[in-house]
Design an enzyme around this catalytic site. Structure first.
Site, PDB file in Angstrom:
ATOM      1  N   GLU A 173       0.847  -1.189   0.000  1.00  0.00           N
ATOM      2  CA  GLU A 173       0.000   0.000   0.000  1.00  0.00           C
ATOM      3  C   GLU A 173       0.889   1.249   0.000  1.00  0.00           C
ATOM      4  OE1 GLU A 173      -4.130   1.362   2.073  1.00  0.00           O
ATOM      5  OE2 GLU A 173      -2.515   0.822   3.434  1.00  0.00           O
ATOM      6  N   GLY A 307       3.135   2.059  11.080  1.00  0.00           N
ATOM      7  CA  GLY A 307       2.855   1.305  12.303  1.00  0.00           C
ATOM      8  C   GLY A 307       2.489  -0.134  12.018  1.00  0.00           C
ATOM      9  N   ALA A 308       1.667  -0.335  10.983  1.00  0.00           N
ATOM     10  CA  ALA A 308       1.189  -1.683  10.662  1.00  0.00           C
ATOM     11  C   ALA A 308       0.495  -1.644   9.302  1.00  0.00           C
ATOM     12  CB  ALA A 308       0.216  -2.175  11.734  1.00  0.00           C
ATOM     13  N   MET A 309       0.184  -2.835   8.773  1.00  0.00           N
ATOM     14  CA  MET A 309      -0.457  -2.928   7.453  1.00  0.00           C
ATOM     15  C   MET A 309      -1.449  -4.075   7.447  1.00  0.00           C
ATOM     16  SD  MET A 309      -0.897  -1.856   4.431  1.00  0.00           S
ATOM     17  CE  MET A 309      -2.010  -2.645   3.267  1.00  0.00           C
ATOM     18  N   GLU A 310      -2.633  -3.813   6.830  1.00  0.00           N
ATOM     19  CA  GLU A 310      -3.781  -4.709   6.955  1.00  0.00           C
ATOM     20  C   GLU A 310      -3.854  -5.815   5.912  1.00  0.00           C
ATOM     21  OE1 GLU A 310      -5.428  -1.041   4.599  1.00  0.00           O
ATOM     22  OE2 GLU A 310      -3.974  -1.407   6.187  1.00  0.00           O
ATOM     23  N   ASN A 311      -2.749  -6.205   5.269  1.00  0.00           N
ATOM     24  CA  ASN A 311      -2.812  -7.258   4.250  1.00  0.00           C
ATOM     25  C   ASN A 311      -3.787  -8.359   4.683  1.00  0.00           C
ATOM     26  OD1 ASN A 311      -0.293  -5.996   3.189  1.00  0.00           O
ATOM     27  ND2 ASN A 311       0.588  -6.972   4.992  1.00  0.00           N
ATOM     28  N   HIS A 343      -7.116  -1.810  14.908  1.00  0.00           N
ATOM     29  CA  HIS A 343      -7.172  -1.042  13.658  1.00  0.00           C
ATOM     30  C   HIS A 343      -7.006  -1.963  12.454  1.00  0.00           C
ATOM     31  CE1 HIS A 343      -6.400   2.800  11.396  1.00  0.00           C
ATOM     32  NE2 HIS A 343      -5.801   1.958  10.571  1.00  0.00           N
ATOM     33  N   GLU A 344      -5.964  -2.797  12.484  1.00  0.00           N
ATOM     34  CA  GLU A 344      -5.689  -3.648  11.309  1.00  0.00           C
ATOM     35  C   GLU A 344      -6.763  -4.720  11.133  1.00  0.00           C
ATOM     36  OE1 GLU A 344      -3.617  -2.319   9.451  1.00  0.00           O
ATOM     37  OE2 GLU A 344      -2.843  -1.016  11.020  1.00  0.00           O
ATOM     38  N   HIS A 347      -9.822  -3.385   9.467  1.00  0.00           N
ATOM     39  CA  HIS A 347      -9.606  -3.266   8.021  1.00  0.00           C
ATOM     40  C   HIS A 347      -9.991  -4.542   7.267  1.00  0.00           C
ATOM     41  CE1 HIS A 347      -7.864   0.567   7.073  1.00  0.00           C
ATOM     42  NE2 HIS A 347      -6.814   0.442   7.858  1.00  0.00           N
TER      43      HIS A 347
END
Length: 941
Positions: A173, A307-311, A343-344, A347
């Protein structure tokens, strides 16, 4: 599996390098784009044509963690919507093999043209691809693992024995899948993905879906085959090759949750595992839609920019965002980790299952995920008291949204830099705050049913703003109830909801879209002025804007869901303000009125006439008549109104005096948040006397609360977070009792060689005092090198950055850039921390300028990291000399090196606002503090 003949053809085809190709000139780009081979490129838009869309990707990747590169094959199944002989897709900085078109008539070569400026490939067919038919293309590709934190990039970590281990991970992303494999890299081009990864036996591979089998290949390599994904956007594809270990549990709904981390940190994963299980179950029930994948992995990556990623099915995190040590992590660590997981996982529905059509509506992903952090944790972790922290997000959003360089929540974007810039406080925090306002307006029940309807209606599809508003309107229409599911039927069967907002007004049919368009399609937010005259309450609205150009505030109108309470009634009254001015009538005259109850609305309030005086009187005599959030919003609003000349500074300071009685975290921290920046401006000017007077005032104001703090880890989460804040502040301000205690504890901890157990919540205060001496700083750095607990390392790093030792903090920035002991991912944090240090702010500015070109390459133009760096380093400057210096540097950049970035305009505006503020208010501040000190002396006598 790829047919062998095609594999051989591709492997022995010559590669055409795109990475070293010359970029066409700007004139060529505006005219006819020219491909790298000199031929005209057949497409001249940044967005891909809609003549063809992908249905399925078969992707095989072979990363080499020794040579730090990778090769791959992709077979893409395509659907043709209009007759064409050209397929345009994305690829960035990779060598592309001659492509093959696979059609029922047989395989044919495709000519490959490359246009690096737009990261595009054109595959030219010598025959027409016919509308309605499906084809496949086969492409081979090769590239280096990225040196940045996006695309398919290399990461490394050092074991406790000093061995460096290398791994590879993805971050796609917003526009970086194209750097890992040729693809249609836009969110609306959803497809299914079947992935295979070739690896060495000493590594493991994980991806979005579970592994279905492993095949042994010649040469001792292994090929992992993963199940086919659901239909999704390219930016959600993920794979990791590493030596991670994992721990697992299963949710009540049968989903396998696993946490992956480097072997020596796997014992810090238990909290995240339990949190992920609890939160995924919550969302499964709340959204009334089962999580559609069989597993959800959470991986802690040693090198990670955001911070993080929602893959989908494989969410990735910074180590500090996932790893928790119950003995050494603080209350705020626990809160932060739980929020980022919430949060993730939100998503997985908002963003993954239903995705915005294009990046202009990114807030539909990020605003919702930010908002759902608070909704989910309120239910699943009530002990974290997450509501105490939501208001801070709205204040942060308003800080950016009060500048003329702000943008609407939904705003047009085209190129990758503009897209990256959408990942900001407006999309995340303002998005969350206007959703919170809408939820309060509609009622939580109606809001929940509406968003469930939205998710069910648009599952595996792409949406725009209006789809959400439609789903939240008329939720009890007969033809929609079946579609809405169990909760929808239960709610509408009660027949108690002709309109969720009927309590606001009667008559008009509720038009959610008309209301919310005023909040999403125009930038900024309203300032509501309230003037009470007897029983009459006069209301007016205007845009709140920090500017000396009043014309910029004209032409704005919002539909504002006002709430208010009075001295005569604690009932929350409601009124929808749809016009520039209006009048309310109270049943009887009142002593005071408070609008925007609990600050559930995204607007500020100015109390004209005697309004502020009556509120100051209330706070001084009976502050608990208002909630902590109400008190925090009053502190925020009154000081912000000084900036636009609506309120005199001495009025705001008079209001702040009540803080000596305040104990609630949101109001206390907001008091600090308004008062501390005043002396931070002075630290960067030659104003030592006034600066020390202001610091003395703040310490005196909170002295009672500071003196009541125990140096332990007792109390609720909010009490513990507040304790950390207060003790840190008082130590930095050299408050003697704090200084003595922190020095004593640091010396004891140092004498024990770091083995003594310090109360977690007070470690920051202890470390920051210890880092003031060369011996203490060196000891902290030595411990930093070997420490495994990420949250403790983070506190050590911040403490070292606040040291007065200029040679140490300069060396620290250099070490962070080098990346061996201090991770380069932390460099922006280090530079910004040093920029807040009165001994280091010039060093930070000089270092950022000197290394600008390295950092924009590493962290990417337009990214929130670069924005954080630019605004963080410059936002406390308040002299024309520094404004000139900042303008001179950023003005020397080209578009390719960031001259057009929004954060640069924000930096200029913020400094200009600081200059206006200091010119107008420093004399007033001096006079008020002098008057107060004379009064204090008189009282003492």
């Amino acid at each position: 599996m790829f047919p062998a003949p095609f594999l051989l053809l591709l492997l022995f085809s010559p590669f055409s390098p795109s990475s070293g190709a010359q970029l066409p000139t700007q004139n060529q780009a505006q005219d006819v784009p020219i491909a790298t081979n000199g031929q005209p490129f057949p497409w001249n838009h940044m967005r891909l044509p809609k003549t063809i869309s992908p249905l399925h990707y078969d992707l095989s990747i072979h990363p080499n963690l020794t040579t730090l590169d990778f090769t791959g094959l992709v077979r893409i199944q395509l659907e043709v919507h209009e007759d064409t002989s050209t397929i345009v897709l994305h690829a960035k900085q990779m060598q592309i093999s001659n492509a093959l078109l696979l059609a029922p008539e047989g395989a044919r070569s495709l000519q490959v043209l490359e246009y690096p400026r737009s990261h595009q490939l054109a595959l030219l067919s010598d025959s027409v691809l016919t509308r309605g038919r499906r084809y496949e293309v086969l492409l081979g590709f090769a590239a280096n693992l990225s040196d940045s934190y996006h695309g398919f990039y290399k990461s490394s970590y050092r074991t406790s024995s000093g061995e460096v281990r290398v791994m590879a991970s993805t971050q796609f992303e917003a526009t970086f899948a194209r750097g890992a494999f040729p693809c249609f890299d836009e969110p609306a081009f959803k497809a299914n993905f079947t992935i295979q990864i070739i690896r060495e036996p000493r590594h493991i591979a994980i991806s979005n879906m579970p592994k279905v089998k492993t095949v042994e290949l010649p040469g001792g390599l292994l090929e992992d085959h993963f199940d086919t994904t659901v239909k999704m956007s390219t930016y959600l594809v993920a794979y990791i090759v590493s030596d991670f270990l994992s721990v697992s549990k299963t949710t009540q709904h049968g989903v396998k949750i696993s946490i992956y981390a480097v072997p020596e940190k796997i014992d810090q994963t238990a909290f995240a595992l339990d949190a992920a299980v609890k939160l995924l179950d919550f969302y499964d029930d709340y959204f009334d839609i089962p999580y559609p994948l069989p597993k959800q992995d959470l991986a802690a990556i040693p090198d990670f920019q955001s911070g993080a990623m929602e893959n989908w099915g494989l969410t990735t995190y910074r180590e500090t965002g996932l790893l928790f040590d119950p003995d050494r992590s603080s209350a705020s660590d626990k809160l932060g980790i739980t929020k980022v997981i919430a949060h993730e996982l939100a998503h997985q529905w908002f963003g993954n299952l239903v995705t915005m059509e294009w990046w202009n509506d990114l807030w539909l992903n990020e605003g919702f995920a930010k908002f759902m952090e608070f909704v989910s944790l309120d239910v699943t972790y009530p002990e974290l008291q997450v509501d105490d922290f939501f208001l801070g997000k709205c204040f942060e959003a308003m800080e950016v949204d009060s500048l003329s360089s702000s943008h609407p929540v939904s705003t047009p974007v085209e190129n990758p830099t503009q897209i990256q810039e959408m990942f900001d406080d407006v999309s995340y925090d303002k998005g969350a705050c206007i959703l919170n306002m809408l939820r309060d307006f509609l009622t939580p029940e109606v809001f929940e049913i509406g968003i469930i309807r939205y998710l069910k209606r648009y599952s595996y599809q792409n949406t725009v703003n209006s789809h959400l508003w439609e789903s939240l309107t008329d939720i009890c229409k007969t033809d929609d109830v079946t579609e809405g599911g169990r909760k929808h039927k239960e709610h509408c069967s009660k027949q108690n909801l002709q309109s969720g907002a009927s309590k606001w007004f009667s008559g008009d049919e509720l038009d959610v879209r008309a209301i919310m368009d005023t909040w999403t399609l125009q930038e900024g937010f309203p300032l509501v002025t309230v003037e009470v005259r007897g029983r009459e309450v006069r209301l007016s609205q205007e845009r709140y804007l920090k500017t000396d150009d009043p014309s910029l505030t004209e032409g704005f109108l919002w539909e504002i869901p006002l709430t208010y309470m009075t001295s005569e009634s604690s009932t929350i009254h409601r009124f929808l303000l749809k016009s520039k001015t209006d009048v309310l009538f109270l049943p009887k005259e009142v002593d005071w009125v408070k609008f925007n109850v609990d600050m559930s609305g995204y607007y500020m309030v100015h109390y004209a006439g005697e309004g502020w005086n009556s509120i100051i009187k209330l706070l001084q005599h009976n502050h608990t008549a208002l909630s902590g959030n109400d008190r925090a919003s009053l502190i925020h609003n009154v000081f912000q109104l000084v900036s636009v000349g609506k309120v005199r500074l001495d009025t705001a300071l008079d209001l702040s005096l009540y803080l000596s009685k305040e104990t609630e975290i949101m109001a206390v921290t907001q008091g600090f948040g308004e008062l501390v920046p005043l002396y931070k401006l002075m630290e960067k000017r030659d104003m030592a006397a006034l600066e020390n007077q202001m610091k003395g005032y703040i310490v005196d104001l909170f002295r009672g609360l500071i003196d009541r703090q125990e140096w332990t880890d007792s109390g609720s989460v909010s009490e513990r977070v507040l304790r950390s804040y207060l003790l840190l502040f008082s130590c930095v301000r050299n408050y003697t009792p704090c200084l003595t205690k922190a020095t004593q504890l640091f010396d004891q901890w140092k004498d024990s060689d770091g083995t003594m157990s310090l109360p977690v919540d007070i470690t920051m205060a202890v470390f920051i005092i210890g880092a003031r001496s060369p011996e203490g700083w060196d000891f902290l750095f030595e411990k930093y090198r070997t420490w495994l607990q990420m949250s403790v390392k983070s506190r050590m790093k911040t403490a070292m950055a606040f040291s007065p030792l200029k040679d140490k903090i300069q060396w620290m920035m250099e070490q962070s850039l080098h990346g061996e002991v201090m991770k380069t991912q932390d460099l922006p944090d280090v530079i910004v921390s040093i920029s807040k240090n009165p001994h280091g702010y010039k060093l930070a500015w000089d270092y950022m300028r000197a290394n600008w070109h390295i950092m924009i390459k590493k962290f990417d133009l337009g990214s929130s990291t670069i924005s954080f760096l630019v605004t963080g380093v410059t936002n406390q400057y308040s002299t024309r000399e520094m404004l000139d210096e900042v303008r001179s540097f950023f003005g020397s950049l080209t578009e390719e090196t960031g001259s057009e970035m929004r954060c640069i305009r924000q930096a200029y505006e913020t400094i200009e606002d600081n200059i206006r503020w200091t010119d107008a208010n420093f004399p007033l501040l001096q006079a008020w503090l002098d008057k107060r000190s004379r009064k204090t002396v008189h009282e003492d006598l």
